[in-house]
Motif scaffolding. Structure first.
Motif: not given
Length: 547
Positions: A348-349, A358-359, A363-366
């Motif tokens: 899940a996001p 960091a996660p 997630h936002r970089l991806h």
């Protein structure tokens, strides 16, 4: 007027430039000094000189360029001291299998017997053993032929760096031009070995695949997917794989093996055959028991690397090109493979927070990266989160280092961007890693590269924090890195930069970096939660004997 017996004089420099043109090596990565000036004199307009501000950065850039293009890159370093500066990334290039011809200036031959300034004693020995070939030619006229030989060896699998030391007065000596040899170094695996492997795979009820970086390096990705689908077995990425090994959104993709013997053994020992392709058996980083090796479960390895094959403690090795071997093995297997499983569920996001985790940042970089963007990573403590939040799907879309030497990621991203004009490159890098080669950012500015540099700032060496916990080490010094202003550092080299600390600031900065005409740095202030690199603590205490 010249008579019929008069010939035009060719110098070592002219012969070398002609050779490099024929080999397609007209991009030269360098940091010049006095011993290189005779080579650089009247620099030809059809050559592109990429200036790095320190030799480790120069080699890292050339490595990224070579791995992204699949062609050999040419490097020009300054004397023995320059080679010394470059050795960390030279070691990494050797582990990465990056094809490089590295040259270094040497003092003039007439002075070498007198220990001159800038002279290297036994120069060819300096970079060994982390080059495939190393030479200082005995005669000036042998220099172009030595460079041609170094190129052939660098481009023989497994690829790797080679080294040629060149006294500075050699460039003006007379010599004969050198014509490159036609070179077809790939060798096909033994057909009998492939037949035996196919029989073992067909007979297995629960086979599993472990796939490594050589698949992408050989351009054998589609053939790898076809083989996996024919077998219908789960596919794991090998420990510390430095490239995409298998599309991470494919139904057969099972995950990433850790560099821990017990985790590898626990993951694979429930299968009745292990097929390892394009990877060692196995790369470990921490001690532990790998019961798989004594379980009797067959391990079949396909690789181009004879050293990796000979170092495996058990199993069968099949040497040869994966480009030839994978389609041949697929053709030998029955067509009615196992049914493909449902794709594994994605996590899940992560929840937004301030400071960002960091996660969440990954997630936002991806989400911000274009589909065809290339990710270059040197953020070791965040790699587990990256693997969760940033599934890599495109062949040629991911690069990291196969060694543990920091200072590779930023210059490698510059080299990848030079090789991939028209594609956005994102460099994901830790704050500690960035400080090993920050000057590579200057080259990105000068070359106007579409490079987004994402600095994950947790104010320290996150991997060391994690290992301290894994190894049960307390109060170790030298781990915290307070007070570094990455934005000012980037702007001082002419690179736009923003520091972000909230989810809203993060999204805005990433969007700007992905649309910028040139490089841009985004510094992400993270929470300081310790990442987990391995599953379990390791008892690092000596036991001692009682008397």
């Amino acid at each position: 007027m010249m008579d019929a017996t008069t010939t035009t004089r060719t110098t070592v420099r002219e012969a070398t430039l002609g050779l490099l043109r024929e080999l397609g090596m007209t991009t030269v990565f360098g940091n010049p000094g006095s011993t290189e000036l005779p080579f650089l004199d009247r620099w030809p307009s059809d050559f592109h000189y990429v200036l790095g501000l320190q030799e480790a950065s120069v080699v890292g850039m050339a490595d990224g360029y070579a791995r992204a293009t699949g062609r050999c890159a040419f490097v020009n370093l300054h004397s023995a001291a320059g080679v010394g500066h470059a050795l960390g990334n030279l070691f990494t290039s050797y582990r990465n299998g990056a094809p490089l011809v590295i040259t270094a200036g040497q003092q003039t031959r007439s002075l070498l017997s007198n220990l001159p300034f800038l002279g290297a004693s036994d120069a060819a020995q300096f970079p060994r053993p982390y080059v495939k070939f190393s030479i200082e030619p005995a005669r000036a006229e042998d220099v172009p032929a030595a460079i041609a030989q170094a190129h052939r060896i660098a481009m023989q699998r497994p690829y790797g760096p080679t080294f040629v030391s060149i006294p500075s007065d050699d460039w003006s000596a007379a010599c004969q031009p050198v014509t490159p040899r036609a070179w077809f170094p790939d060798t096909a695996p033994d057909p009998a070995a492939l037949e035996q492997a196919a029989k073992a795979i067909a007979a297995a009820r629960r086979p599993v695949l472990v796939v490594g970086p050589d698949v992408d390096a050989e351009g054998a990705g589609p053939a790898m997917v076809a083989l996996a689908e024919r077998i219908g077995a789960p596919v794991w990425t090998s420990p510390f794989s430095s490239r995409l090994s298998f599309p991470e959104d494919h139904p057969l993709f099972a995950g990433h093996l850790h560099a821990a013997p017990q985790q590898v053994s626990d993951t694979l020992i429930g299968h009745d055959l292990v097929l390892v392709i394009g990877a060692p058996v196995f790369t470990f980083h921490v001690p532990g028991d790998c019961a798989l090796f004594r379980s009797g479960i067959p391990i079949i390895q396909m690789t181009t690397d004879a050293e990796a094959a000979s170092s495996a403690p058990s199993g069968t090795a099949i040497l040869g090109s994966l480009r030839h071997g994978l389609p041949a093995l697929t053709a030998l297997l029955p067509a009615d493979g196992r049914a493909l499983p449902a794709p594994r569920p994605r996590p899940a996001p992560p929840a937004a927070s301030t400071p960002v985790s960091a996660p969440y940042a990954l997630h936002r970089l991806h989400a911000a990266m274009p589909r065809d963007a290339i990710l270059v990573e040197e953020a070791p403590s965040h790699r587990p989160a990256m693997q969760q939040q940033m599934p890599i799907r495109e062949w040629g879309g991911f690069f990291t280092m196969a060694s543990g030497g920091l200072g590779y990621g930023l210059p490698a991203a510059v080299g990848v961007a030079l090789a991939s004009r028209g594609r956005r490159v994102a460099c994901l890098i830790g704050d500690g890693s960035f400080m090993y080669s920050p000057q590579a950012l200057w080259t990105a500015v000068q070359e106007k590269l579409p490079l987004a540099v994402i600095v994950m700032n947790n104010s320290g060496y996150g991997a060391m924090r994690s290992f301290s916990r894994v190894l049960q080490v307390r109060d170790a010094p030298g781990i915290d890195l307070p007070g570094i202003d990455f934005v000012s550092m980037a702007r001082g080299m002419g690179c736009p930069a923003r520091a972000v600390g909230t989810p809203e600031e993060l999204d805005a900065a990433l969007a700007e970096a992905m649309a910028a005409d040139g490089p841009m740095l985004v510094e992400v202030a993270l929470d300081t939660a310790v990442a987990t690199l391995y599953d379990k603590p390791i008892d690092n205490k000596p036991t001692g004997n009682k008397h």
